[in-house]
Motif scaffolding. Structure first.
Motif, mmCIF file in Angstrom:
data_model
loop_
_atom_site.group_PDB
_atom_site.id
_atom_site.type_symbol
_atom_site.label_atom_id
_atom_site.label_comp_id
_atom_site.label_asym_id
_atom_site.label_seq_id
_atom_site.Cartn_x
_atom_site.Cartn_y
_atom_site.Cartn_z
ATOM 1 N N LYS A 116 -80.425 -0.772 -1.776
ATOM 2 C CA LYS A 116 -80.248 -2.098 -2.418
ATOM 3 C C LYS A 116 -81.513 -3.228 -2.551
ATOM 4 N N GLU A 117 -82.860 -2.762 -2.590
ATOM 5 C CA GLU A 117 -83.197 -3.673 -2.808
ATOM 6 C C GLU A 117 -84.037 -3.602 -4.286
ATOM 7 N N LYS A 118 -84.603 -4.942 -4.773
ATOM 8 C CA LYS A 118 -85.268 -4.853 -5.791
ATOM 9 C C LYS A 118 -86.753 -3.696 -5.497
ATOM 10 N N PRO A 119 -86.968 -2.525 -6.190
ATOM 11 C CA PRO A 119 -88.120 -2.584 -5.976
ATOM 12 C C PRO A 119 -89.352 -2.538 -6.180
ATOM 13 N N LYS A 120 -90.147 -3.366 -5.117
ATOM 14 C CA LYS A 120 -91.414 -3.819 -5.140
ATOM 15 C C LYS A 120 -92.444 -3.308 -4.204
ATOM 16 N N TYR A 121 -93.955 -3.116 -4.100
ATOM 17 C CA TYR A 121 -94.815 -2.904 -3.479
ATOM 18 C C TYR A 121 -94.824 -3.484 -2.413
ATOM 19 N N ASP A 122 -94.843 -3.232 -1.421
ATOM 20 C CA ASP A 122 -94.400 -3.540 0.146
ATOM 21 C C ASP A 122 -95.998 -4.345 0.714
ATOM 22 N N GLY A 123 -96.892 -4.627 0.276
ATOM 23 C CA GLY A 123 -97.690 -4.922 0.789
ATOM 24 C C GLY A 123 -98.637 -4.225 1.739
ATOM 25 N N TYR A 124 -98.881 -2.778 1.833
ATOM 26 C CA TYR A 124 -99.030 -1.788 3.257
ATOM 27 C C TYR A 124 -100.542 -1.939 2.694
ATOM 28 N N CYS A 125 -101.719 -1.737 1.905
ATOM 29 C CA CYS A 125 -102.726 -1.897 1.358
ATOM 30 C C CYS A 125 -103.143 -3.515 2.132
ATOM 31 N N MET A 167 -91.781 -11.311 -5.858
ATOM 32 C CA MET A 167 -92.136 -10.866 -6.712
ATOM 33 C C MET A 167 -93.199 -10.272 -6.573
ATOM 34 N N ASP A 168 -93.586 -9.586 -7.494
ATOM 35 C CA ASP A 168 -94.976 -8.310 -6.732
ATOM 36 C C ASP A 168 -96.326 -8.053 -6.676
ATOM 37 N N ASP A 169 -96.611 -7.419 -5.476
ATOM 38 C CA ASP A 169 -98.176 -8.267 -6.111
ATOM 39 C C ASP A 169 -98.765 -6.919 -6.757
ATOM 40 N N LEU A 170 -99.376 -7.377 -8.326
ATOM 41 C CA LEU A 170 -98.769 -6.300 -8.963
ATOM 42 C C LEU A 170 -100.397 -6.574 -9.242
ATOM 43 N N ILE A 171 -100.341 -4.310 -10.305
ATOM 44 C CA ILE A 171 -101.706 -4.113 -10.454
ATOM 45 C C ILE A 171 -102.750 -5.033 -11.368
ATOM 46 N N ILE A 172 -103.303 -5.440 -11.449
ATOM 47 C CA ILE A 172 -104.653 -5.548 -11.966
ATOM 48 C C ILE A 172 -105.585 -5.239 -12.426
ATOM 49 N N ARG A 173 -105.944 -3.897 -11.684
ATOM 50 C CA ARG A 173 -107.138 -2.774 -12.200
ATOM 51 C C ARG A 173 -106.050 -1.076 -12.020
ATOM 52 N N ARG A 174 -106.285 -0.572 -12.952
ATOM 53 C CA ARG A 174 -105.974 0.013 -12.525
ATOM 54 C C ARG A 174 -106.609 2.016 -12.240
ATOM 55 N N THR A 175 -106.150 2.554 -11.426
ATOM 56 C CA THR A 175 -107.351 4.143 -10.984
ATOM 57 C C THR A 175 -108.066 4.244 -11.999
ATOM 58 N N ASP A 176 -108.074 3.664 -13.316
ATOM 59 C CA ASP A 176 -108.782 4.791 -14.721
ATOM 60 C C ASP A 176 -110.060 3.404 -14.834
ATOM 61 N N GLY A 177 -110.374 2.104 -13.789
ATOM 62 C CA GLY A 177 -111.052 1.654 -13.914
ATOM 63 C C GLY A 177 -110.161 0.193 -15.419
ATOM 64 N N SER A 178 -108.809 -0.100 -16.255
ATOM 65 C CA SER A 178 -108.471 -0.124 -17.219
ATOM 66 C C SER A 178 -108.268 -1.274 -16.741
ATOM 67 N N TYR A 179 -107.964 -2.985 -17.391
ATOM 68 C CA TYR A 179 -107.230 -3.705 -16.563
ATOM 69 C C TYR A 179 -105.894 -3.850 -16.933
ATOM 70 N N THR A 180 -104.914 -4.752 -16.326
ATOM 71 C CA THR A 180 -103.447 -5.316 -17.030
ATOM 72 C C THR A 180 -103.159 -6.138 -17.613
ATOM 73 N N TYR A 181 -102.529 -6.015 -18.105
ATOM 74 C CA TYR A 181 -102.230 -7.229 -19.205
ATOM 75 C C TYR A 181 -102.086 -9.047 -18.792
ATOM 76 N N ASN A 182 -101.052 -8.103 -18.136
ATOM 77 C CA ASN A 182 -101.322 -10.056 -16.997
ATOM 78 C C ASN A 182 -102.398 -10.353 -16.493
ATOM 79 N N PHE A 183 -103.430 -9.440 -15.913
ATOM 80 C CA PHE A 183 -104.862 -9.912 -15.887
ATOM 81 C C PHE A 183 -105.480 -10.321 -16.947
ATOM 82 N N CYS A 184 -106.070 -9.529 -17.906
ATOM 83 C CA CYS A 184 -106.499 -10.108 -19.281
ATOM 84 C C CYS A 184 -106.020 -10.694 -19.703
ATOM 85 N N ALA A 185 -104.685 -11.302 -19.501
ATOM 86 C CA ALA A 185 -104.515 -12.658 -21.118
ATOM 87 C C ALA A 185 -104.753 -13.771 -20.168
#
Ligand code: GLU
Length: 469
Positions: A116-125, A167-185
């Motif tokens: 019952k936790e909010k899903p979120k990346y755990d910062g493993y890397c 807040m999550d450690d959000l992805i700013i660049r995907r595996t294919d090299g494309s960037y995500t909205y929050n980063f570009c904006a």
């Protein structure tokens, strides 16, 4: 401070009124403060972005006269800049490479849900210095601060705070090299020196994340204003069912840009009880703080009312310029009939849209008219032969082709044949227009001209005769 705002649509579908309303508010705020307005196309989602959608955005902005001072910028043309900033962040450890597999992330998510936790990346890397081969796929994540709270003052909604822990450690660049909205904006808002971000409330959750990235790259934090949703009259999310369509469809449907702009500004913003605003007034009076916090309800009847108002209020020459587009769509050749300005002046009281005007004016330009079946059934009965023939003979010899003389002939015919003026008018109307509705009959005949009026009556008489046989 030099004010700078932006409109940053994603070209992934139709441009709707909610988006264009935020564009309008951003534009007005810049205009009011002698600032600048930037148009930025957020097209990093290559799969969903389309050329058609980009064209629709530009066409809509142009049609509504929401002129931009800078741009259009395209995010797909700014990849070098995003690479540069990301690499710098990797060096400074405000971003990190994450090699976690899909399986691990799915497992983590399920575990968190069970607990019952909010899903979120755990910062493993985050602090993982394990060796990885060059060709091993990875995403780049933002290293979100783990303590403290982000507080910002939304210019419409007041103070909003979110704990960094949430807040999550959000992805700013995907595996294919494309960037995500929050980063570009964020990079764009920084580079384009945006001072006020005015956008839809669906982005409220992104704002604290974006503020964190801005802080991480040492950029100033702009002001934020999140505009509420537009709902249908049943309180549900606005959709086609409620008559909401893409912006260019409003043009197709015969709306004037002034009407749509006036409608949109009032849909979520007010200045006392005032309903009608010229563009100049809007520029003077607009303020972000008077934007409504609650959702707005879309009402097509009000939009139609405003359109009718502007069809009558704006100069006929101006309306004619917009009408020509619709006339061309109807395939009408206006060289062989009345001037468009005259047409506007006789149709604007009766029509709510330009499209309605264009549809209802065909008979003025066509030698052969199409008769509406119902109108014919009701008014062009055999009994009409006598009255139409009577009036026809008088019109043929009328030299002074003016509404007054035509009116006199109608009266005379009614007197001589002992039938009501109304009856004669309706028969004549259907005879010359093919329809049971038209502007005043004397004005209609006058505008139609003698030759065409006579020819149309002849066609009507032939039609009745052919039916009698
Ligand atoms: N591209 C985003 C959208 O179309 C807008 C983001 C923003 O205004 O920051 O929803």
């Amino acid at each position: 401070m030099k004010i700078k705002t932006r409109f940053a649509p994603s070209p992934t579908g139709n441009l709707h009124i909610g988006s264009i309303r935020t564009a309008l508010y951003s534009w007005l705020f810049a205009c009011k403060n002698q600032g600048k307005f930037v148009l930025r196309i957020e097209d990093t989602d290559l799969e969903r972005s389309t050329k058609l959608s980009i064209e629709a955005i530009l066409d809509s902005m142009n049609w509504l006269n929401l002129n931009w001072d800078e741009g259009p910028y395209f995010q797909t043309e700014r990849l070098n800049r995003y690479n540069f900033i990301m690499n710098d962040m990797l060096l400074k450890k405000t971003a990190y490479k994450c090699y976690c597999s899909k399986e691990r992330l799915t497992y983590l998510r399920q575990l968190q849900l069970i607990q019952k936790e909010k899903p979120k990346y755990d910062g493993y890397c985050r602090n993982n210095d394990k060796y990885h081969a060059d060709n091993e796929p990875y995403v780049v994540r933002f290293s979100n601060p783990q303590t403290g709270t982000i507080i910002f003052n939304d210019l419409i909604r007041g103070t909003i705070q979110v704990k960094n822990q949430e807040m999550d450690d959000l992805i700013i660049r995907r595996t294919d090299g494309s960037y995500t909205y929050n980063f570009c904006a964020v990079i764009d808002d920084f580079d384009m020196e945006i001072t006020h971000v005015i956008r839809g409330e669906d982005h409220i959750n992104n704002t604290p994340r974006q503020i964190n990235i801005l802080k991480a790259i040492g950029a100033p934090i702009p002001y934020y204003a999140h505009v509420s949703m537009i709902l249908g009259d049943d309180g549900k999310k606005l959709s086609k069912r409620h008559g909401a369509v893409s912006i260019m469809q409003y043009r197709e449907d015969g709306f004037l840009p002034e009407a749509l702009i006036n409608y949109l500004i009032r849909l979520g913003w007010s200045y006392g009880d005032q309903e009608i605003f010229s563009i100049e007034e809007m520029k003077q009076l607009f303020s972000i703080t008077a934007i409504n916090k609650s959702a707005s309800i879309f009402n097509i009847k009000k939009l139609l009312w405003l359109n009718h108002y502007y069809l009558n209020k704006l100069p006929a020459e101006y309306i004619a310029k917009h009408l020509i587009w619709h006339i061309n769509k109807q395939g009408i050749d206006i060289k062989s009939g009345p001037k468009l300005i005259d047409l506007v002046n006789i149709l604007n009281k009766r029509c709510k849209t330009l499209k309605e005007m264009a549809i209802n004016c065909c008979y003025f330009y066509k030698d052969f008219i199409e008769f509406d079946d119902n109108a014919v059934k009701k008014y062009l009965c055999p009994i009409a032969i006598k009255s139409l023939h009577h009036i026809y003979k008088k019109l043929v010899i009328l030299n002074d082709w003016t509404p007054t003389s035509i009116q006199l002939i109608i009266k005379k015919t009614a007197d001589e044949l002992h039938i009501s003026i109304n009856n004669i008018c309706m028969q004549l109307r259907v005879a010359v227009t093919g329809l049971s509705k038209s502007p005043a009959i004397d004005v209609t005949l006058y505008t139609l001209g003698k030759l065409r009026s006579i020819s149309h009556i002849e066609q009507a008489l032939k039609l009745i005769v052919s039916k009698v046989k």
